[in-house]
Motif scaffolding. Structure first.
Motif, PDB file in Angstrom:
ATOM      1  N   ARG A  79       4.717   4.158   7.422  1.00 23.73           N
ATOM      2  CA  ARG A  79       3.350   4.579   7.769  1.00 23.73           C
ATOM      3  C   ARG A  79       2.593   5.016   6.520  1.00 23.73           C
ATOM      4  O   ARG A  79       1.404   4.723   6.361  1.00 23.73           O
ATOM      5  N   LYS A  80       3.269   5.734   5.627  1.00 22.24           N
ATOM      6  CA  LYS A  80       2.620   6.161   4.378  1.00 22.24           C
ATOM      7  C   LYS A  80       2.235   4.943   3.548  1.00 22.24           C
ATOM      8  O   LYS A  80       1.144   4.891   2.956  1.00 22.24           O
ATOM      9  N   GLU A  81       3.144   3.969   3.492  1.00 17.92           N
ATOM     10  CA  GLU A  81       2.855   2.755   2.734  1.00 17.92           C
ATOM     11  C   GLU A  81       1.669   2.013   3.344  1.00 17.92           C
ATOM     12  O   GLU A  81       0.775   1.539   2.623  1.00 17.92           O
ATOM     13  N   TYR A  82       1.644   1.930   4.671  1.00 14.60           N
ATOM     14  CA  TYR A  82       0.551   1.241   5.354  1.00 14.60           C
ATOM     15  C   TYR A  82      -0.775   1.945   5.090  1.00 14.60           C
ATOM     16  O   TYR A  82      -1.798   1.306   4.822  1.00 14.60           O
ATOM     17  N   ASN A  83      -0.779   3.264   5.145  1.00 15.97           N
ATOM     18  CA  ASN A  83      -2.004   4.016   4.876  1.00 15.97           C
ATOM     19  C   ASN A  83      -2.495   3.796   3.446  1.00 15.97           C
ATOM     20  O   ASN A  83      -3.698   3.717   3.194  1.00 15.97           O
ATOM     21  N   THR A  84      -1.552   3.692   2.518  1.00 20.75           N
ATOM     22  CA  THR A  84      -1.917   3.421   1.128  1.00 20.75           C
ATOM     23  C   THR A  84      -2.561   2.048   0.996  1.00 20.75           C
ATOM     24  O   THR A  84      -3.563   1.877   0.289  1.00 20.75           O
ATOM     25  N   MET A  85      -1.999   1.050   1.694  1.00 16.81           N
ATOM     26  CA  MET A  85      -2.562  -0.293   1.643  1.00 16.81           C
ATOM     27  C   MET A  85      -3.940  -0.334   2.293  1.00 16.81           C
ATOM     28  O   MET A  85      -4.847  -1.023   1.809  1.00 16.81           O
ATOM     29  N   LYS A  86      -4.129   0.407   3.384  1.00 16.63           N
ATOM     30  CA  LYS A  86      -5.441   0.459   4.025  1.00 16.63           C
ATOM     31  C   LYS A  86      -6.470   1.087   3.098  1.00 16.63           C
ATOM     32  O   LYS A  86      -7.621   0.633   3.028  1.00 16.63           O
ATOM     33  N   GLN A  87      -6.052   2.129   2.399  1.00 20.46           N
ATOM     34  CA  GLN A  87      -6.956   2.783   1.450  1.00 20.46           C
ATOM     35  C   GLN A  87      -7.332   1.825   0.318  1.00 20.46           C
ATOM     36  O   GLN A  87      -8.494   1.764  -0.091  1.00 20.46           O
ATOM     37  N   ARG A  88      -6.358   1.076  -0.140  1.00 19.26           N
ATOM     38  CA  ARG A  88      -6.618   0.119  -1.222  1.00 19.26           C
ATOM     39  C   ARG A  88      -7.572  -0.975  -0.760  1.00 19.26           C
ATOM     40  O   ARG A  88      -8.491  -1.350  -1.496  1.00 19.26           O
ATOM     41  N   PHE A  89      -7.355  -1.467   0.443  1.00 23.49           N
ATOM     42  CA  PHE A  89      -8.263  -2.499   0.954  1.00 23.49           C
ATOM     43  C   PHE A  89      -9.662  -1.919   1.140  1.00 23.49           C
ATOM     44  O   PHE A  89     -10.662  -2.607   0.903  1.00 23.49           O
ATOM     45  N   GLY A  90      -9.739  -0.663   1.569  1.00 22.93           N
ATOM     46  CA  GLY A  90     -11.041  -0.012   1.729  1.00 22.93           C
ATOM     47  C   GLY A  90     -11.808   0.015   0.413  1.00 22.93           C
ATOM     48  O   GLY A  90     -13.037  -0.138   0.399  1.00 22.93           O
ATOM     49  N   GLU A  91     -11.092   0.195  -0.694  1.00 19.76           N
ATOM     50  CA  GLU A  91     -11.733   0.184  -2.006  1.00 19.76           C
ATOM     51  C   GLU A  91     -12.251  -1.215  -2.343  1.00 19.76           C
ATOM     52  O   GLU A  91     -13.339  -1.370  -2.888  1.00 19.76           O
ATOM     53  N   TRP A  92     -11.437  -2.231  -2.008  1.00 21.20           N
ATOM     54  CA  TRP A  92     -11.895  -3.611  -2.199  1.00 21.20           C
ATOM     55  C   TRP A  92     -13.167  -3.853  -1.386  1.00 21.20           C
ATOM     56  O   TRP A  92     -14.128  -4.420  -1.872  1.00 21.20           O
ATOM     57  N   GLU A  93     -13.104  -3.429  -0.121  1.00 18.26           N
ATOM     58  CA  GLU A  93     -14.215  -3.678   0.790  1.00 18.26           C
ATOM     59  C   GLU A  93     -15.489  -3.012   0.286  1.00 18.26           C
ATOM     60  O   GLU A  93     -16.570  -3.613   0.301  1.00 18.26           O
ATOM     61  N   GLU A  94     -15.367  -1.780  -0.153  1.00 25.98           N
ATOM     62  CA  GLU A  94     -16.539  -1.052  -0.646  1.00 25.98           C
ATOM     63  C   GLU A  94     -17.160  -1.767  -1.840  1.00 25.98           C
ATOM     64  O   GLU A  94     -18.390  -1.895  -1.942  1.00 25.98           O
ATOM     65  N   ARG A  95     -16.306  -2.259  -2.733  1.00 25.21           N
ATOM     66  CA  ARG A  95     -16.809  -2.924  -3.936  1.00 25.21           C
ATOM     67  C   ARG A  95     -17.459  -4.269  -3.617  1.00 25.21           C
ATOM     68  O   ARG A  95     -18.573  -4.555  -4.072  1.00 25.21           O
ATOM     69  N   HIS A  96     -16.783  -5.083  -2.799  1.00 28.88           N
ATOM     70  CA  HIS A  96     -17.282  -6.436  -2.553  1.00 28.88           C
ATOM     71  C   HIS A  96     -18.389  -6.480  -1.506  1.00 28.88           C
ATOM     72  O   HIS A  96     -19.262  -7.351  -1.569  1.00 28.88           O
ATOM     73  N   GLU A  97     -18.367  -5.566  -0.549  1.00 32.51           N
ATOM     74  CA  GLU A  97     -19.456  -5.513   0.419  1.00 32.51           C
ATOM     75  C   GLU A  97     -20.737  -5.081  -0.279  1.00 32.51           C
ATOM     76  O   GLU A  97     -21.830  -5.532   0.064  1.00 32.51           O
ATOM     77  N   ALA A  98     -20.605  -4.197  -1.260  1.00 28.11           N
ATOM     78  CA  ALA A  98     -21.783  -3.734  -1.995  1.00 28.11           C
ATOM     79  C   ALA A  98     -22.452  -4.891  -2.721  1.00 28.11           C
ATOM     80  O   ALA A  98     -23.675  -4.912  -2.898  1.00 28.11           O
TER      81      ALA A  98
END
Length: 208
Positions: A79-98
């Protein structure tokens, strides 16, 4: 009689336990698939991620569909690993959606209406998904040779919106629609790559 009941009880408990193991194994496999996908995408250049962002976003939604539903079945470390991956994808999303906000709102609505027949892609019914993909591909086949790179940006954004909606209603689609839609998604990607190859060739000729 008591022995038979005891054996039956043992069998039931074993079946329940085996079911739990299978469920645990399935969700752990889904996490492993997501891990491998994240590693593969992380190795790509930012320019590649940006160019393929609609597809990246769709792949992520499909890979995390089961994980979001069954996250409680993961071990604590998973679960910790999954949360880390979700956070990382969120950073991708924020950058590319912008980077996509430069699209004009009214022009985007025109492209949505032209390619899909609606400006409410996020509310499309599952039964309409295949027909909407079909319409988008028909328009793309007919008009792609006239599209500028800016036009392709709008088309790709609309395609990404449609992919996102498809990921949201995936479990409500028939197997037939899933297969046919997948074929149309591949075709769209091929048409876009064809344009990129043509541009690269023309650029090479101009350079020479």
């Amino acid at each position: 009689m008591k022995k038979m009941m005891k054996r039956a009880l043992v069998l039931v408990l074993a079946t329940v336990a085996w079911g739990g193991v299978q469920a645990q194994s399935k969700v752990e496999r889904e996490l492993a698939d997501l891990r491998a996908w994240m590693q593969r995408r992380s190795a790509q250049a930012d320019s590649t991620i940006r160019r393929e962002w609609p597809t990246v976003k769709q792949e992520y939604k499909e890979l995390t569909y089961g994980l979001n539903r069954d996250a409680e079945e993961l071990s604590e470390s998973s679960r910790k690993e999954y949360n880390t991956m979700k956070q990382r994808f969120g950073e991708w999303e924020e950058r590319h959606e912008a980077e996509s906000v430069s699209l004009d709102g009214e022009e985007l609505e025109r492209w949505e209406r032209q390619l899909t027949g609606t400006t409410n892609i996020s509310r499309l019914k599952p039964a309409r998904m295949f027909d909407t993909y079909t319409q988008l591909l028909e328009k793309t086949r007919a008009q792609r040779r006239e599209w500028s790179l800016r036009d392709w940006e709008y088309a790709e954004f609309v395609f990404g919106e449609l992919n996102s909606r498809k990921a949201e209603v995936l479990d409500q689609l028939t197997n037939s629609d899933k297969i046919r839609i997948a074929a149309l998604q591949v075709e769209f990607a091929s048409l876009k790559k064809g344009r990129e190859a043509r541009d690269a060739y023309e650029h090479m000729r101009e350079s020479n």
